[in-house]
Design an enzyme around this catalytic site. Structure first.
Site, PDB file in Angstrom:
ATOM      1  CE  LYS A  35      26.934  22.755  13.244  1.00  0.00           C
ATOM      2  NZ  LYS A  35      26.047  23.260  14.316  1.00  0.00           N
ATOM      3  CB  SER A 286      25.518  25.889   6.050  1.00  0.00           C
ATOM      4  OG  SER A 286      24.581  24.882   5.724  1.00  0.00           O
TER       5      SER A 286
END
Length: 386
Positions: A35, A286
């Protein structure tokens, strides 16, 4: 600054699919997920006037931490609205990165309403988690790194929620290596993309119920949608058992702490959701921000799904030695008792019966079936097994 995260090979996954498999470890990125890449790019492109008014976000975890870290690096004030039930580790981490955190509402949607009101009232810039060109461009750096680290990559597998990471990776990879397949993976219980692509526009999913909260997004972003529709080869889904098995494999074999959403790509390889993948395959891991309490539950779920835990209810006669006989069969079958509850009450029990709730460790699905068979051959009534 943003880390260039490592790529590590996975022999166990390579043996499963028949081609080389490598993991792109974004769980080792700043704040524990990909992110910050998009958040930093978005905030860095703000004007001086916008920077002076600060930024605001709504998040239950990774996005809030990414915004807080990026804003701190750029010397900008940040405010993050989180649901009241947000996990304590994520709340503490977001504050530690410098954000002012407000707990509002019971869901991200309610937190987002509060964030929008704050932006309108103060002039702060709302940093959307995926639906902005600068966010997509920042996430594209994952794809650029993959091409540098694995120049002959054949397939890139991407956990997918709102679509920012998938769109960014697809834009970067397909522009520089048009022959590479880019495949998105969603949790089956939160899969908005298949219906959206079929409809030709973002469509909100009716309901969501998944442990993979990092990719549980009800409505794909309009900005990512255009790129995904044009460039992504396929979107596949994985169930909750596959997610928990994948998380367990990452822990045991790759020595990586991964959250359920981050393990979605690994789950796709474990369940043959990607038939005949073109190698080498790079799976983006991720994120790794998982609450220790959830990790404990997911590990248990993964062990059960892999046939290494067996939970059952067995009815035995209420007489001396009956419980010992039950445990003797379990022992001879090679299972190890984890816990046991002995109960004489229950409307389904006869006056001379006892129910035993028993959890044992097994060595896999075949051994699990063998334990059940041994109990039944010994005359025990196994009422349920999980």
């Amino acid at each position: 600054m943003i880390r260039r995260t490592p790529v590590v090979g996975s022999r166990v996954l390579a043996e499963r699919v028949g081609v080389p498999v490598l993991l792109k470890c974004e769980n080792l990125q700043r704040t524990g997920s990909f992110k910050p890449r998009g958040a930093y790019n978005r905030i860095a492109n703000l004007s001086a006037a916008q920077r002076g008014r600060g930024v605001v976000a709504a998040s239950a975890g990774n996005h809030g931490q990414g915004v807080a870290w990026a804003a701190g690096e750029l010397g900008i004030a940040s405010t993050v609205f989180m649901p009241v039930g947000a996990s304590l580790p994520k709340l503490v981490a977001t504050r530690a990165y410098g954000a002012e955190v407000h707990l509002v509402g019971d869901s991200i949607d309610e937190s987002l309403v509060a964030a929008l009101e704050f932006a309108e009232r103060t002039g702060a810039t709302l940093i959307h988690p995926f639906d902005h060109p600068d966010i997509v461009a920042g996430q594209a750096t994952v794809g650029l790194e993959i091409l540098e680290q694995v120049p002959d990559v054949g397939t890139v597998v991407v956990p997918t929620g709102g679509g920012g990471l998938l769109a960014g990776v697809a834009v970067a990879v397909r522009a520089l290596a048009p022959g590479v397949r880019v495949i998105g993976v969603q949790a089956a219980e939160a899969a908005a993309w298949p219906d959206s692509l079929a409809a030709g526009k973002p469509v909100r999913v009716a309901r969501m119920s998944t442990m993979a909260d990092g990719i549980a997004v009800g409505l794909p972003g309009a900005v990512p949608f255009a790129h995904v529709a044009e460039l992504v080869s396929e979107i596949v889904t994985v169930d909750e058992d596959a997610l928990s098995k994948a998380l367990l494999l990452c822990l045991e074999r790759a020595k990586l702490v991964v959250e359920p959403a981050g393990a979605a790509g690994v789950a796709a390889l474990l369940t043959d959701a990607l038939p005949d993948p073109r190698g080498p395959v790079v799976v983006i891991v991720s994120g790794g921000n998982i609450d220790p309490l959830l990790l404990t539950r997911v590990i248990g779920h993964g062990l059960a799904a892999a046939g290494r835990y067996l939970a059952m209810r067995v009815t035995i006669d209420d007489r001396p030695g009956a419980l010992s006989a039950l445990l003797a069969v379990v022992g001879r079958a090679g299972a190890s008792v984890v816990d046991i509850v002995h109960s004489r009450t229950g409307p389904w029990l006869a006056v001379d019966e006892v129910e035993v709730s028993l959890t044992v460790e097994t060595r896999g699905a075949a051994h699990r079936d063998g334990v059940l068979e041994a109990l039944r051959e010994a005359g025990f009534r196994v009422h349920a097994e999980l």
